[in-house]
Structure formats: C-alpha cells, structure tokens
Design a protein around this motif. Structure first.
Motif, PDB file in Angstrom:
ATOM      1  N   LEU A  92       0.701  -1.383  -0.085  1.00  0.00           N
ATOM      2  CA  LEU A  92       0.041  -0.017   0.131  1.00  0.00           C
ATOM      3  C   LEU A  92       0.789   1.076   0.080  1.00  0.00           C
ATOM      4  N   CYS A  93       1.985   1.003   0.253  1.00  0.00           N
ATOM      5  CA  CYS A  93       2.986   2.384   0.560  1.00  0.00           C
ATOM      6  C   CYS A  93       3.131   3.003  -0.995  1.00  0.00           C
ATOM      7  N   SER A  94       2.937   4.441  -1.148  1.00  0.00           N
ATOM      8  CA  SER A  94       3.044   5.146  -2.416  1.00  0.00           C
ATOM      9  C   SER A  94       4.376   5.294  -2.688  1.00  0.00           C
ATOM     10  N   ASP A  95       5.272   5.482  -1.754  1.00  0.00           N
ATOM     11  CA  ASP A  95       6.695   5.621  -1.881  1.00  0.00           C
ATOM     12  C   ASP A  95       7.438   4.454  -2.041  1.00  0.00           C
ATOM     13  N   GLN A  96       7.670   4.017  -3.032  1.00  0.00           N
ATOM     14  CA  GLN A  96       8.295   2.647  -3.651  1.00  0.00           C
ATOM     15  C   GLN A  96       9.821   2.799  -3.698  1.00  0.00           C
ATOM     16  N   SER A  97      10.447   3.787  -3.057  1.00  0.00           N
ATOM     17  CA  SER A  97      11.784   3.985  -3.231  1.00  0.00           C
ATOM     18  C   SER A  97      12.516   2.976  -2.229  1.00  0.00           C
ATOM     19  N   GLU A  98      13.806   2.566  -2.385  1.00  0.00           N
ATOM     20  CA  GLU A  98      14.468   1.777  -1.724  1.00  0.00           C
ATOM     21  C   GLU A  98      14.588   2.260  -0.445  1.00  0.00           C
ATOM     22  N   ALA A  99      14.776   3.485  -0.028  1.00  0.00           N
ATOM     23  CA  ALA A  99      14.788   4.361   1.168  1.00  0.00           C
ATOM     24  C   ALA A  99      13.646   4.063   1.807  1.00  0.00           C
ATOM     25  N   ALA A 100      12.516   4.098   1.279  1.00  0.00           N
ATOM     26  CA  ALA A 100      11.137   4.091   2.036  1.00  0.00           C
ATOM     27  C   ALA A 100      10.897   2.700   2.311  1.00  0.00           C
ATOM     28  N   TRP A 101      11.345   1.713   1.801  1.00  0.00           N
ATOM     29  CA  TRP A 101      11.064   0.377   2.011  1.00  0.00           C
ATOM     30  C   TRP A 101      11.971  -0.351   3.106  1.00  0.00           C
ATOM     31  N   ALA A 102      13.240   0.252   3.051  1.00  0.00           N
ATOM     32  CA  ALA A 102      14.289   0.044   4.053  1.00  0.00           C
ATOM     33  C   ALA A 102      13.820   0.673   5.383  1.00  0.00           C
ATOM     34  N   ASN A 103      13.158   1.682   5.267  1.00  0.00           N
ATOM     35  CA  ASN A 103      12.770   2.289   6.564  1.00  0.00           C
ATOM     36  C   ASN A 103      11.604   1.677   7.328  1.00  0.00           C
ATOM     37  N   ILE A 104      10.689   0.782   6.340  1.00  0.00           N
ATOM     38  CA  ILE A 104       9.359   0.259   6.658  1.00  0.00           C
ATOM     39  C   ILE A 104       9.931  -1.116   7.403  1.00  0.00           C
ATOM     40  N   TRP A 105      11.354  -1.965   6.882  1.00  0.00           N
ATOM     41  CA  TRP A 105      12.082  -2.771   7.169  1.00  0.00           C
ATOM     42  C   TRP A 105      12.672  -2.585   8.500  1.00  0.00           C
ATOM     43  N   GLU A 106      13.541  -1.625   8.698  1.00  0.00           N
ATOM     44  CA  GLU A 106      14.236  -1.093   9.967  1.00  0.00           C
ATOM     45  C   GLU A 106      13.095  -0.987  11.001  1.00  0.00           C
ATOM     46  N   ARG A 107      11.906  -0.512  10.942  1.00  0.00           N
ATOM     47  CA  ARG A 107      10.966  -0.579  11.948  1.00  0.00           C
ATOM     48  C   ARG A 107      10.761  -1.790  12.158  1.00  0.00           C
ATOM     49  N   CYS A 108      10.420  -2.696  11.737  1.00  0.00           N
ATOM     50  CA  CYS A 108      10.232  -4.042  11.996  1.00  0.00           C
ATOM     51  C   CYS A 108      11.174  -4.822  12.598  1.00  0.00           C
ATOM     52  N   VAL A 109      12.505  -4.594  12.301  1.00  0.00           N
ATOM     53  CA  VAL A 109      13.648  -5.082  12.958  1.00  0.00           C
ATOM     54  C   VAL A 109      13.901  -4.552  14.214  1.00  0.00           C
ATOM     55  N   TYR A 111      11.137  -2.888  16.088  1.00  0.00           N
ATOM     56  CA  TYR A 111       9.951  -3.008  17.235  1.00  0.00           C
ATOM     57  C   TYR A 111       9.181  -4.407  17.084  1.00  0.00           C
ATOM     58  N   GLY A 112       9.716  -5.198  15.854  1.00  0.00           N
ATOM     59  CA  GLY A 112       9.291  -6.362  15.662  1.00  0.00           C
ATOM     60  C   GLY A 112       7.847  -6.272  14.900  1.00  0.00           C
ATOM     61  N   CYS A 113       7.346  -7.378  14.414  1.00  0.00           N
ATOM     62  CA  CYS A 113       6.130  -7.311  13.711  1.00  0.00           C
ATOM     63  C   CYS A 113       5.568  -8.931  13.693  1.00  0.00           C
ATOM     64  N   ASN A 114       4.040  -8.940  13.164  1.00  0.00           N
ATOM     65  CA  ASN A 114       3.748 -10.219  13.159  1.00  0.00           C
ATOM     66  C   ASN A 114       4.335 -10.915  11.914  1.00  0.00           C
ATOM     67  N   MET A 162      18.615 -17.705  11.448  1.00  0.00           N
ATOM     68  CA  MET A 162      17.609 -16.953  12.117  1.00  0.00           C
ATOM     69  C   MET A 162      18.072 -15.579  11.993  1.00  0.00           C
ATOM     70  N   ILE A 163      16.745 -14.837  11.950  1.00  0.00           N
ATOM     71  CA  ILE A 163      16.906 -13.378  11.817  1.00  0.00           C
ATOM     72  C   ILE A 163      16.054 -12.884  13.211  1.00  0.00           C
ATOM     73  N   THR A 164      16.474 -11.664  13.829  1.00  0.00           N
ATOM     74  CA  THR A 164      15.797 -11.223  14.815  1.00  0.00           C
ATOM     75  C   THR A 164      14.943  -9.948  14.716  1.00  0.00           C
ATOM     76  N   LEU A 165      13.575  -9.973  14.831  1.00  0.00           N
ATOM     77  CA  LEU A 165      12.692  -8.559  14.768  1.00  0.00           C
ATOM     78  C   LEU A 165      12.231  -8.242  16.218  1.00  0.00           C
ATOM     79  N   GLY A 166      12.533  -7.202  16.504  1.00  0.00           N
ATOM     80  CA  GLY A 166      12.131  -7.003  17.774  1.00  0.00           C
ATOM     81  C   GLY A 166      12.732  -7.867  19.031  1.00  0.00           C
ATOM     82  N   ARG A 167      11.925  -8.403  19.621  1.00  0.00           N
ATOM     83  CA  ARG A 167      12.401  -9.755  20.658  1.00  0.00           C
ATOM     84  C   ARG A 167      12.208 -10.971  20.236  1.00  0.00           C
ATOM     85  N   ASP A 168      11.859 -11.348  18.945  1.00  0.00           N
ATOM     86  CA  ASP A 168      11.668 -12.624  18.636  1.00  0.00           C
ATOM     87  C   ASP A 168      12.618 -13.127  17.379  1.00  0.00           C
ATOM     88  N   GLU A 169      12.829 -14.453  17.234  1.00  0.00           N
ATOM     89  CA  GLU A 169      13.622 -14.934  16.147  1.00  0.00           C
ATOM     90  C   GLU A 169      12.839 -15.377  15.249  1.00  0.00           C
TER      91      GLU A 169
END
Length: 287
Positions: A92-109, A111-114, A162-169
């Motif tokens: 859904l993100c209108s900003d499809q730049s590499e920087a915007a997607w990297a920011n989305i992923w960094e927040r998941c890393v 704070y975690g996500c489902n 494994m990868i770590t996102l927030g407190r979960d692996e």
C-alpha cells in the motif's frame, strides 16, 4: 545463481506520472484485498487507509499517532503492525523507493512485527480471490512480488539461520527442512502454468529456482508418495512445452517454467527426479 528480468509493478509509486489518478482507479481492487485480510480493525479503517496511506505521497512512519491503527498506544505503533503486516504495508505504500522500503523494514527489525503471519500470507496468498479480468491481470501484489520476496525469503540457498525482529527470532526461509523446502517450491513452481481462466503472471515462486536447486545437496527422500507427487508436478511443467503455450499462459510463467525444465534436465538434479521428468516428457508416464 539465476538472473531474472525485472517486473514492472502494476501499482504505481509516487515516482510515476499521474500516480494518484491511477491508484484511485485501482482502489476498488485494493479495497477488496484489504477486506480479504478478514480484519475488522482494518475494515473499519479503510477510508483512512485510502486517504492517509494509499494516496498520501509520503506516508509518515514517524507520526505520533496513526489514525488507522488499532489504538493510540505509542509512537512505534505503525502500519507494519496491521493484520497482513509487512506485505500489506509494502503493497500500500505510495513511496516505492529503496529508502522508504528500508525504513519500513528497519522499524520491523527494531520493534518487531507479526512476521510469520505476514510471511505466510505472502507465500500462500499468491493468487487473487475473484475472477475479474483486472484481478487476474494484477495478481494479488500487483507485480511488487519480485521486490517483496527478499523480505520474506531471506536467503537464496537453504539455511537454518535465523533473523531477529524486535524480541523474536524467525527463520530466514519459511520452511523447516530441505525436504519441505523442495516439496513446497517444486509443487507451486509446477503450477506456474495455470489454465487459461487463471493466467496470473505474478507469483512469488517464479523467482525461487536457486533456493530449490540448493536443496539438491541434501538427501531428499524418494518414496512412493513423493515420486507420485513429482509425476503430477512434472505433468504440469510439461504444459510449458505445448505448441500453444504462449496463447494459454502468461509470459512470466512460461519463462519460469522453461527454466525449471532446464533444471530438471541438469546432471546436478537428483537422478530419481530427472528420470521422472524424462519419462513424463517422453510420454512414458502420464496422469
């Protein structure tokens, strides 16, 4: 290991001329996708999602409060926590730049996500509900699957890392063994040549040839069930050799299918699998 042609997304980002006009025309389709997530919270927030995320030129991930989120919890409670999670946020993100997607992923890393739920939806939810010409042309992720795939399958070869996102692996790849990885990818890759009523050309599995091949270095079991399944899969793959294949199937699928045929005929492929393919290809076995 394998090179693929770049797929141009059907859903435009804010770098495309008249992107908002195009997205407004696509909104009905996007709305259906959100509703299929079966989340009451998301359904109630659909108007806000359209105005403040889907059609907003620069969605603000640093806002103190996201009006479309479940509740005012914290500055870290953002769209990546939606049901549908990461894939829905990227879609859904209108900003499809590499920087915007990297920011989305960094927040998941951070704070975690489902992540498991989101990845499961991305991997399995790869053909759209409904049979309209538009939905079949778009697929479920509008051609963004190719860019989204590395977020959900984080290794080109089989690994238990494994990868770590927030407190979960989480596992870097969705499947828990070489055998499961092989069976899942081989099954779905064989379905890249669907019937004429479902010519969707946007399926994540069409970029997983390398991961499939990496499982060949492990002892893949060859029992009656797996061999029987392989026969069915090879019969589906053989459809890519039909004289009328280009009339029946999406060009993306034909390319992925014929690359799969090259793999099945390579000496590095397990002998039992090569034999099944050869027998199916030559008409000695059929279903």
């Amino acid at each position: 290991m394998f090179e693929y042609e770049k797929i141009e997304p059907v859903f435009p980002g804010n770098h495309v001329k008249d992107w908002q006009k195009i997205r407004k025309k696509q909104w009905k389709f996007i709305k259906n996708i959100i509703e299929e997530c079966r989340s009451s919270a998301l359904k109630l927030s659909i108007p806000q999602i359209k105005k403040e995320y889907f059609l907003l030129e620069s969605p603000n991930f640093d806002a103190e409060y996201s009006k479309w989120a479940y509740s005012e919890i914290s500055a870290e409670y953002h769209p990546h926590q939606w049901d549908g999670g990461l894939w829905l946020t990227l879609l859904l993100c209108s900003d499809q730049s590499e920087a915007a997607w990297a920011n989305i992923w960094e927040r998941c890393v951070k704070y975690g996500c489902n992540y498991n739920f989101s990845r499961d939806m991305f991997i399995k939810y790869n053909t759209y509900i409904g049979q309209s010409e538009e939905s079949l042309a778009f697929g479920i992720f509008g051609g963004l699957e190719q860019r989204m795939l590395p977020y959900f399958v984080q290794s080109d070869v089989y690994t238990d890392d494994m990868i770590t996102l927030g407190r979960d692996e989480y596992r870097k790849i969705p499947w828990k063994s070489p055998q499961e990885t092989f069976l899942q990818i081989f099954f779905y890759m064989s379905k890249l040549t669907p019937n004429k009523s479902n010519p969707c050309g946007f399926v994540p599995y069409q970029w997983l040839h390398g991961l499939l091949v990496s499982t060949f270095s492990y002892d893949l079991l060859s029992d009656k069930d797996s061999e029987s399944d392989a026969v069915y899969n090879c019969c589906d793959i053989k459809n890519g050799l039909r004289d009328d294949a280009e009339e029946l199937y999406h060009p993306n699928n034909i390319k992925a299918n014929r690359l799969m045929i090259e793999i099945l005929e390579d000496e590095g492929t397990p002998q039992w699998l090569r034999k099944i393919w050869a027998d199916v290809r030559d008409g000695k076995v059929s279903v």
